[in-house]
Write a protein that holds these residues in place. Structure first.
Motif, PDB file in Angstrom:
ATOM      1  N   ARG A 103      16.286  16.535 112.752  1.00  0.00           N
ATOM      2  CA  ARG A 103      14.874  16.531 112.371  1.00  0.00           C
ATOM      3  C   ARG A 103      14.172  15.219 112.722  1.00  0.00           C
ATOM      4  O   ARG A 103      12.973  15.204 112.963  1.00  0.00           O
ATOM      5  CB  ARG A 103      14.728  16.814 110.873  1.00  0.00           C
ATOM      6  N   GLN A 104      14.894  14.106 112.716  1.00  0.00           N
ATOM      7  CA  GLN A 104      14.283  12.798 112.999  1.00  0.00           C
ATOM      8  C   GLN A 104      15.088  12.085 114.087  1.00  0.00           C
ATOM      9  O   GLN A 104      15.865  11.161 113.808  1.00  0.00           O
ATOM     10  CB  GLN A 104      14.231  11.946 111.733  1.00  0.00           C
ATOM     11  N   LYS A 119      14.762   8.148 114.425  1.00  0.00           N
ATOM     12  CA  LYS A 119      15.451   7.425 113.363  1.00  0.00           C
ATOM     13  C   LYS A 119      16.953   7.399 113.617  1.00  0.00           C
ATOM     14  O   LYS A 119      17.635   6.394 113.341  1.00  0.00           O
ATOM     15  CB  LYS A 119      15.142   8.082 112.017  1.00  0.00           C
ATOM     16  N   ARG A 179      27.106  14.864 106.265  1.00  0.00           N
ATOM     17  CA  ARG A 179      26.427  14.785 104.974  1.00  0.00           C
ATOM     18  C   ARG A 179      25.506  13.555 104.844  1.00  0.00           C
ATOM     19  O   ARG A 179      24.365  13.697 104.354  1.00  0.00           O
ATOM     20  CB  ARG A 179      27.464  14.782 103.846  1.00  0.00           C
ATOM     21  N   ILE A 205      22.255  14.230 106.504  1.00  0.00           N
ATOM     22  CA  ILE A 205      21.500  15.232 105.741  1.00  0.00           C
ATOM     23  C   ILE A 205      20.798  14.547 104.569  1.00  0.00           C
ATOM     24  O   ILE A 205      19.607  14.769 104.302  1.00  0.00           O
ATOM     25  CB  ILE A 205      22.427  16.350 105.227  1.00  0.00           C
ATOM     26  N   ASP A 206      21.535  13.694 103.854  1.00  0.00           N
ATOM     27  CA  ASP A 206      20.978  13.007 102.685  1.00  0.00           C
ATOM     28  C   ASP A 206      19.810  12.099 103.053  1.00  0.00           C
ATOM     29  O   ASP A 206      18.877  11.914 102.252  1.00  0.00           O
ATOM     30  CB  ASP A 206      22.068  12.193 101.985  1.00  0.00           C
ATOM     31  N   LYS A 207      19.830  11.546 104.283  1.00  0.00           N
ATOM     32  CA  LYS A 207      18.754  10.646 104.729  1.00  0.00           C
ATOM     33  C   LYS A 207      17.578  11.403 105.350  1.00  0.00           C
ATOM     34  O   LYS A 207      16.578  10.797 105.729  1.00  0.00           O
ATOM     35  CB  LYS A 207      19.301   9.652 105.749  1.00  0.00           C
ATOM     36  N   GLY A 208      17.710  12.719 105.471  1.00  0.00           N
ATOM     37  CA  GLY A 208      16.624  13.507 106.050  1.00  0.00           C
ATOM     38  C   GLY A 208      16.597  13.489 107.568  1.00  0.00           C
ATOM     39  O   GLY A 208      15.672  14.036 108.181  1.00  0.00           O
ATOM     40  N   ILE A 209      17.591  12.871 108.188  1.00  0.00           N
ATOM     41  CA  ILE A 209      17.655  12.828 109.653  1.00  0.00           C
ATOM     42  C   ILE A 209      17.985  14.218 110.207  1.00  0.00           C
ATOM     43  O   ILE A 209      17.525  14.606 111.278  1.00  0.00           O
ATOM     44  CB  ILE A 209      18.700  11.799 110.119  1.00  0.00           C
ATOM     45  N   GLU A 237      19.102  18.496 108.805  1.00  0.00           N
ATOM     46  CA  GLU A 237      19.144  19.410 107.661  1.00  0.00           C
ATOM     47  C   GLU A 237      19.960  20.642 108.015  1.00  0.00           C
ATOM     48  O   GLU A 237      20.183  20.950 109.188  1.00  0.00           O
ATOM     49  CB  GLU A 237      17.736  19.815 107.227  1.00  0.00           C
TER      50      GLU A 237
END
Length: 394
Positions: free
Chosen positions: A177-178, A181, A223, A226-230, A232
């Motif tokens: 997603r990012q 980043k 994981r 995923i937790d950092k929003g990079i 999903e």
């Protein structure tokens, strides 16, 4: 149903040396089927993403096979255990060996058991179960051990939950997603791997197979991102398999042009099929001869014969297996299947009945035998029209 109660159902089948299938259904409409032979699991079908599972295990265990060249018959996909039939055919065609066959079965059963446990533990889904004996698979496995399967799934669940993954499903697919980043946090090589694999096209199961690491390892490594929003996790559908239809030939078309009964003979001997063809067509009936039993299913489904003659002893697949396979398909559940055999033993007479045959006749074939069978099993109108001078009592 807690985990111990769930696994006790499998243990009971071991204790009673069960033959048949053990079905589980959840409240979401998913179904898992485990096939037993003498109390041991020999195959498992259904579940979530069954086509993905079959393709990734082929790629993992049989990398020499070109998956892109697989063209599966549409008719084969109508059978619940289509995946087992395809694997069995590959084995008989020597596309894979005994070890690869066994490895494929073990991998499939382990995934299905883990998947079932996750459905019960993660989705908090109410599972119902049922024992059925309408499908008895003939196993060609060297051996299996259901107790080992049970121990492995317990360990897998412990590893999964201990890693803090109990709220996740391995059928989810990670997607980036990012990307900018991510570039700042990883090397160029890692970033390129993310671009290539973390794209919403591969599930966690798929990635574990591609990278040949455990499902726990691949999920734990993703994981943090995923937790950092990079990235999903998203839900993805099952893949589609390339399928083909059997092309109708001129003989098939002519079969559909009138109401004449259609007789099929499956026998690897061209001489036998020709003899039968002469007898059958002399009475104005239609006839199809099939020398390769592996090609029989699709031809039979396409043409829906009124009666089938089936040779008992054939290379690769014998008549017992073909008969048993046909009886599992609804459109052939009542079609007369007459075994052709050179044996006159009482054992074979009993065995053909067990596998679903209607009758049998001994070779060499005689015209009077065929007339008797046709008069006995074809509709009354057909007997009157095609055998007016033949005695109908039998």
């Amino acid at each position: 149903m807690d985990l111990d109660v769930l696994l006790s159902k499998f243990e009971e089948c071991i204790q009673f040396q069960y033959n048949g299938n053990l079905d589980f259904n959840d409240t979401w409409g998913n179904k898992w089927t485990f096939y037993y032979h003498l109390g041991q699991i020999i195959w498992a079908t259904g579940g979530i993403h069954p086509r993905r599972r079959w393709l990734r295990n082929i790629a993992l265990i049989c990398p020499h096979l070109d998956i892109d060249q697989f063209l599966l018959r549409e008719e084969e996909m109508l059978i619940d255990y289509w995946d087992y039939l395809l694997l069995e055919n590959l084995y008989h065609k020597k596309e894979l060996n005994q070890t690869q066959f066994n490895d494929f079965v073990v991998k499939t059963v382990e995934e299905q058991l883990f998947d079932l446990v996750l459905a019960q533990q993660v989705n908090v889904s109410n599972l119902s179960w049922e024992l059925k004996q309408d499908t008895i698979l003939k196993t060609i496995l060297s051996s299996t051990n259901t107790n080992i399967f049970i121990q492995e799934v317990k360990k897998s669940w412990d590893d999964w939950s201990s890693a803090g993954l109990s709220s996740l499903s391995p059928h989810l697919s990670p997607v980036l997603r990012q990307p900018e980043k991510l570039k700042q946090q990883v090397s160029t090589i890692v970033y390129k791997n993310f671009e290539r694999l973390i794209n919403g096209q591969h599930t966690l199961w798929d990635l574990a197979a591609k990278m040949q690491i455990s499902i726990v390892s691949i999920t734990k490594s993703l994981r943090p991102f995923i937790d950092k929003g990079i990235a999903e996790f998203i839900e993805v559908p099952d893949v589609q398999l390339l399928t083909k239809k059997v092309q109708q030939n001129s003989q098939s078309k002519s079969v559909r042009q009138n109401n004449s009964p259609l007789i099929v003979c499956i026998d690897d001997s061209l001489q036998v099929t020709k003899i039968l063809e002469n007898i059958v067509t002399s009475q104005g009936m239609k006839f199809i001869g099939i020398q390769d039993p592996l090609e029989a299913l699709s031809i039979l489904i396409e043409n829906k014969p009124d009666l089938i003659f089936l040779d008992l002893m054939m290379p690769v697949v014998n008549g017992y297996q073909v008969c048993e396979q046909l009886r599992r398909i609804s459109i052939f559940s009542q079609v007369p299947i007459v075994i052709l055999t050179s044996s006159d033993g009482a054992f074979d007479r009993v065995r053909v009945k067990v596998f679903g045959a209607t009758d049998f006749i001994n070779k060499p074939i005689k015209k009077e035998q065929i007339f008797t069978i046709l008069n006995k099993y074809l509709p009354t109108s057909s007997k009157t029209e095609y055998f007016p001078n033949f005695a109908l009592s039998y």
